[in-house]
Design a protein around this motif. Structure first.
Motif, mmCIF file in Angstrom:
data_model
loop_
_atom_site.group_PDB
_atom_site.id
_atom_site.type_symbol
_atom_site.label_atom_id
_atom_site.label_comp_id
_atom_site.label_asym_id
_atom_site.label_seq_id
_atom_site.Cartn_x
_atom_site.Cartn_y
_atom_site.Cartn_z
ATOM 1 N N ASN A 181 0.844 -1.190 0.000
ATOM 2 C CA ASN A 181 0.000 0.000 0.000
ATOM 3 C C ASN A 181 0.882 1.243 0.000
ATOM 4 N N THR A 200 -4.951 4.102 4.859
ATOM 5 C CA THR A 200 -4.516 2.796 5.350
ATOM 6 C C THR A 200 -5.352 1.677 4.734
ATOM 7 N N ASP A 215 2.783 -6.377 5.321
ATOM 8 C CA ASP A 215 2.850 -4.908 5.423
ATOM 9 C C ASP A 215 4.167 -4.405 6.003
ATOM 10 N N ASN A 219 1.808 0.977 3.859
ATOM 11 C CA ASN A 219 0.687 1.029 4.801
ATOM 12 C C ASN A 219 0.968 2.094 5.864
#
Length: 317
Positions: A181, A200, A215, A219
């Motif tokens: 992410n 998030t 992660d 993130n």
């Protein structure tokens, strides 16, 4: 064949080893150190979530730093109306607005872990997202409650590499939007959200690395125990309580302000800005500061024989 040590639920065994910490190919503060050794340890599979932090608060009545008024002795120059609890919140500049460095961060009264974007926000549907707006001291207190600790920088980086030494990313040498992410597009104006998220993401939304950890890239940034100094040569892996914070920490951008190392990058890291979504990458943050993209995860030793078998004798190989 000897069995691997057993970790508590929600944690993965990291076998430890010796590796080249840092990188000589990116930012100067990452300059490498050869032959850094970490012993085996257990690390949480994912970042501490909102639901997990809520359990801690319910059990202890804990109040995070972002929920406390700003201390007079720490910031004597502030007026009383400037001491209201709050935290830093990210906001994309409006279209056509002049963009200056760090202008996307706004001090927001009422922002905290339960209202990460300010008073109008909440955690509805986000129990499984990483908790944010967490200062280092908050993370330490949670770790003590959980009977665990925050990782050293050396532990964190070794684990993030997932067994791939001297690779740029946790999965290899090529960036992939499907692996983490991060921010896609021109930061801070427009996030294309090719990974499916603007802020998030729920923990575990992306594939784990070679150690089963999720992660470790993007993130949210994650706190480590270490005080920040540029590079790694000659640095201890742990905080030395006999030496003052300022002596242990040095950030040439803000001399005299003690900071801890944070690792992993966040959903705000983009190719044109930050790009610190790599195991070797690092940043610095004051221990009393939380933001909308700072979280943490925990480490511990393995379970003892009785714990690992529920008190029924030594584990079987």
């Amino acid at each position: 064949m000897q069995a691997s040590p057993v970790c508590a639920a929600g944690m993965q065994w990291i076998p430890g080893g010796t590796y080249r910490m840092g990188s000589d190919d990116h930012y100067p503060d990452e300059l490498s150190a050869e032959a850094v050794t970490v012993e085996g340890f257990c690390m949480a599979t994912h970042e501490v979530t909102n639901a997990e932090f809520a359990s801690f608060v319910k059990d202890t009545g804990y109040v995070t730093i972002a929920e406390r008024p700003i201390p007079r002795d720490q910031y004597p120059g502030l007026a009383e109306d400037q001491r209201a609890p709050g935290a830093l919140v990210f906001e994309s500049p409006a279209a056509g607005a002049e963009v200056t460095y760090l202008s996307w961060w706004h001090w927001t009264p009422g922002a905290n872990w339960q209202h990460p974007q300010g008073p109008g926000s909440d955690l509805d549907g986000k129990d499984n997202h990483p908790v944010v707006q967490i200062a280092f001291r908050d993370a330490e207190d949670y770790a003590a409650w959980a009977g665990k600790s925050l990782p050293s920088e050396a532990q964190w980086e070794f684990a993030a590499r997932g067994g791939l030494m001297d690779q740029v990313f946790s999965w290899g040498n090529t960036y992939s939007v499907k692996k983490a992410n991060t921010w896609q597009g021109e930061f801070p104006i427009h996030n294309l959200e090719k990974d499916g998220y603007f802020g998030t993401a729920p923990v575990g939304s992306f594939p784990p690395n070679g150690y089963g950890l999720q992660d470790m890239t993007g993130n949210v940034w994650e706190w480590t125990q270490d005080w920040y100094r540029p590079g790694h040569q000659g640095m201890a892996n742990q905080v030395n309580p006999a030496v003052s914070q300022v002596e242990q920490s040095f950030d040439p951008r803000e001399p005299g302000i003690a900071k801890h190392v944070i690792k992993g990058g966040s959903y705000l890291c983009a190719k044109n800005y930050c790009s610190r979504y790599r195991p070797a990458a690092r940043e610095a943050l004051e221990p009393d500061t939380g933001t909308a993209h700072i979280g943490f995860r925990l480490v511990s030793g393995p379970l003892g024989p009785a714990e690992a078998t529920g008190g029924m004798g030594p584990p079987k190989a």
